[in-house]
Design a protein around this motif. Structure first.
Motif, short mmCIF file in Angstrom:
data_model
loop_
_atom_site.label_atom_id
_atom_site.label_comp_id
_atom_site.label_asym_id
_atom_site.label_seq_id
_atom_site.Cartn_x
_atom_site.Cartn_y
_atom_site.Cartn_z
N SER A 48 0.85 -1.31 0.24
CA SER A 48 0.18 -0.20 0.12
C SER A 48 0.88 1.40 -0.07
O SER A 48 2.08 1.18 0.46
CB SER A 48 -0.80 -0.11 1.38
OG SER A 48 -0.05 0.12 2.50
N LEU A 49 0.27 2.38 -0.62
CA LEU A 49 1.11 3.61 -0.68
C LEU A 49 0.93 4.46 0.58
O LEU A 49 -0.13 4.26 1.10
CB LEU A 49 0.54 4.51 -1.99
CG LEU A 49 0.75 3.76 -3.19
CD1 LEU A 49 0.23 4.60 -4.28
CD2 LEU A 49 2.41 3.69 -3.46
N ASN A 50 1.78 4.93 1.19
CA ASN A 50 1.76 5.80 2.28
C ASN A 50 1.35 7.25 1.76
O ASN A 50 1.62 7.93 0.97
CB ASN A 50 3.24 6.03 3.02
CG ASN A 50 2.99 6.64 4.20
OD1 ASN A 50 2.10 7.53 4.45
ND2 ASN A 50 4.18 6.79 4.97
N ARG A 51 0.11 7.62 2.54
CA ARG A 51 -0.59 8.69 1.86
C ARG A 51 0.30 10.13 2.41
O ARG A 51 0.09 11.21 2.06
CB ARG A 51 -2.24 8.72 2.51
CG ARG A 51 -2.17 9.20 4.25
CD ARG A 51 -3.50 9.02 4.48
NE ARG A 51 -3.61 9.61 5.96
CZ ARG A 51 -4.01 10.61 6.48
NH1 ARG A 51 -3.57 11.77 5.77
NH2 ARG A 51 -3.78 10.64 7.85
N GLN A 70 8.52 13.70 4.07
CA GLN A 70 8.82 14.72 5.15
C GLN A 70 8.04 14.56 6.22
O GLN A 70 8.49 14.75 7.48
CB GLN A 70 8.92 15.99 4.54
CG GLN A 70 9.89 16.20 3.48
CD GLN A 70 9.33 15.74 2.11
OE1 GLN A 70 8.45 15.14 1.95
NE2 GLN A 70 10.06 16.42 1.05
N LEU A 71 6.54 14.44 6.26
CA LEU A 71 5.72 14.33 7.65
C LEU A 71 6.32 12.99 7.95
O LEU A 71 6.11 13.00 9.43
CB LEU A 71 4.35 14.39 7.02
CG LEU A 71 3.63 15.72 6.83
CD1 LEU A 71 2.29 15.84 6.67
CD2 LEU A 71 4.08 16.75 7.77
N HIS A 108 5.73 25.90 5.72
CA HIS A 108 5.20 24.77 5.02
C HIS A 108 4.99 23.54 5.85
O HIS A 108 3.99 22.78 5.60
CB HIS A 108 6.29 24.31 3.88
CG HIS A 108 5.82 23.35 2.94
ND1 HIS A 108 4.69 23.40 2.15
CD2 HIS A 108 6.42 22.18 2.53
CE1 HIS A 108 4.50 22.37 1.46
NE2 HIS A 108 5.75 21.47 1.57
N LEU A 109 5.81 23.54 6.94
CA LEU A 109 5.57 22.23 7.90
C LEU A 109 4.28 22.47 8.41
O LEU A 109 3.50 21.45 8.66
CB LEU A 109 6.84 22.18 8.61
CG LEU A 109 6.72 20.94 9.76
CD1 LEU A 109 6.84 19.73 9.09
CD2 LEU A 109 7.88 21.16 10.65
N SER A 110 4.03 23.51 8.78
CA SER A 110 2.62 23.75 9.53
C SER A 110 1.61 23.55 8.97
O SER A 110 0.63 23.06 8.98
CB SER A 110 2.65 25.32 10.07
OG SER A 110 3.69 25.43 11.07
N ARG A 111 1.45 24.01 7.55
CA ARG A 111 0.67 24.09 6.61
C ARG A 111 0.20 22.45 6.39
O ARG A 111 -1.01 21.83 6.22
CB ARG A 111 0.84 24.69 5.16
CG ARG A 111 0.82 26.29 5.27
CD ARG A 111 0.52 26.92 4.10
NE ARG A 111 1.83 26.58 3.33
CZ ARG A 111 2.72 27.36 3.28
NH1 ARG A 111 2.93 28.33 4.12
NH2 ARG A 111 3.83 27.01 2.49
N PHE A 126 -2.52 17.35 6.55
CA PHE A 126 -2.73 16.03 6.56
C PHE A 126 -3.05 15.30 7.91
O PHE A 126 -3.53 14.11 7.93
CB PHE A 126 -1.35 15.40 6.23
CG PHE A 126 -1.03 15.36 4.56
CD1 PHE A 126 -1.64 14.49 3.65
CD2 PHE A 126 -0.36 16.44 4.03
CE1 PHE A 126 -1.33 14.58 2.53
CE2 PHE A 126 0.06 16.74 2.86
CZ PHE A 126 -0.41 15.59 1.96
N LEU A 127 -2.72 16.03 8.78
CA LEU A 127 -3.09 15.41 10.28
C LEU A 127 -4.16 16.36 11.18
O LEU A 127 -4.54 15.88 12.08
CB LEU A 127 -1.76 15.52 10.93
CG LEU A 127 -0.43 14.66 10.34
CD1 LEU A 127 0.61 14.87 11.17
CD2 LEU A 127 -1.01 13.43 10.62
N GLY A 128 -4.56 17.53 10.42
CA GLY A 128 -5.48 18.34 11.04
C GLY A 128 -5.18 18.81 12.40
O GLY A 128 -5.83 19.21 13.20
#
Length: 316
Positions: free
Chosen positions: A180-183, A187-188, A218-221, A226-228
């Motif tokens: 399966s592909l990692n969504r 970097q995350l 960019h990390l915060s966005r 992706f994690l909410g």
């Protein structure tokens, strides 16, 4: 209680349960007995035993743990499934240097079609290597159903278990499996790994961003997308979840645990803990601690749908 069905008819809830049971029997679905997701302390083990049912286990990480069955011995040095059949005498010695995690399901088969699942026949494979997310997720989902919706375990969980066993049987027959592909962007994934390894130290968004090669913005966005949640919220949440595990499976005081998960002020830790868990750290330990689980190791459950180190029950 009556439930509407196709054609405008209604059936009683009891009739629906009987129909589901009949369907499960007709399909020869496995009956789940006991399942869980445990993390064992280094150097512990499971003494030699014989079980009356089938057991499938998954070890998501390679370790120096050893599985012995009959005259055979296997070092579980890579992620793998372990299959134990009724009457097989077996034992485990877990890795002496780091905790060992395994998910397990005990199940019955009312009748056994050997041509359908030949791996479960006597003298079938004991250890089947597998490194991927699909089947691992299936086992976690069955545990999640047992925890979140136990009255549906035998119909929903048994169907998933049959699918799981079929896929493992394919692996045992050396058929190719799809990964399966990692969504999550890599970097995350790396950022989450860094957080897990840095809970006891000072970790800022700037430091985290630099280590994964992104800007803090960019990390915060990306965290929000992706994690909410923000990186700061993620770090705080992980620290509290880690503290929960230390409260249950460690011997440190609340103050010592606060420092171990990165807080420099015990009072601030207690306020944050109560805000997230709606209970004080001391009361959490009193409410959930079980001395029978003295050989379990602390683990961070993160975003899991069910708690680790908890056993669930299916049919007697």
């Amino acid at each position: 209680m009556r439930i509407p069905v196709a054609g405008g008819a209604n059936i009683e809830l009891g009739e629906q349960t009987q129909a589901t049971s009949a369907l499960r029997s007709a399909l020869n679905l496995p009956a789940i007995r006991v399942l869980g997701d445990f993390i064992k302390k280094p150097g512990t083990g499971l003494v030699e035993r014989e079980i009356p049912d089938y057991e499938v286990l998954y070890f998501p990480e390679g370790t120096d743990s050893v599985y012995r069955v009959g005259q055979r011995e296997y070092v579980l040095s890579q992620p793998c499934f372990v299959l134990t059949r009724p009457g097989e005498i077996h034992s485990y010695t877990y890795d002496a240097h780091k905790p060992t995690r395994h998910l397990f399901i005990h199940f019955w088969l009312k009748s056994f079609p050997g041509d359908m699942l030949p791996m479960l026949l006597p003298n079938g494979p004991a250890v089947i290597p597998y490194q991927g997310e699909l089947l691992y997720s299936l086992m976690k989902q069955i545990n999640a159903i047992a925890y979140l919706n136990p009255d549906r375990l035998q119909d929903r969980g048994s169907l998933l278990l049959l699918s799981l066993l079929s896929e493992i049987d394919s692996l045992a027959a050396n058929e190719p499996s799809k990964q399966s592909l990692n969504r999550l962007p890599p970097q995350l994934t790396k950022a989450l790994d860094i957080i897990e390894l840095s809970l006891s130290s000072s970790l800022t968004v700037e430091i985290l961003a630099k280590r994964v090669g992104w800007t803090p913005e960019h990390l915060s966005r990306s965290f929000a997308r992706f994690l909410g949640m923000t990186p700061k919220e993620t770090i705080m949440r992980r620290r509290i979840e880690r503290a929960c595990q230390l409260l249950l499976y460690g011997q440190q005081s609340v103050k010592e645990i606060a420092f171990e998960v990165g807080f420099t002020d015990e009072n601030y830790f207690c306020r944050v803990f109560k805000a997230m868990k709606a209970i004080t750290a001391t009361d959490y330990r009193v409410k959930y601690y079980n001395p029978r689980h003295g050989d379990l190791a602390p683990v961070n459950d993160g975003e899991a749908l069910y708690p680790s180190n908890r056993i669930f029950f299916g049919e007697p």
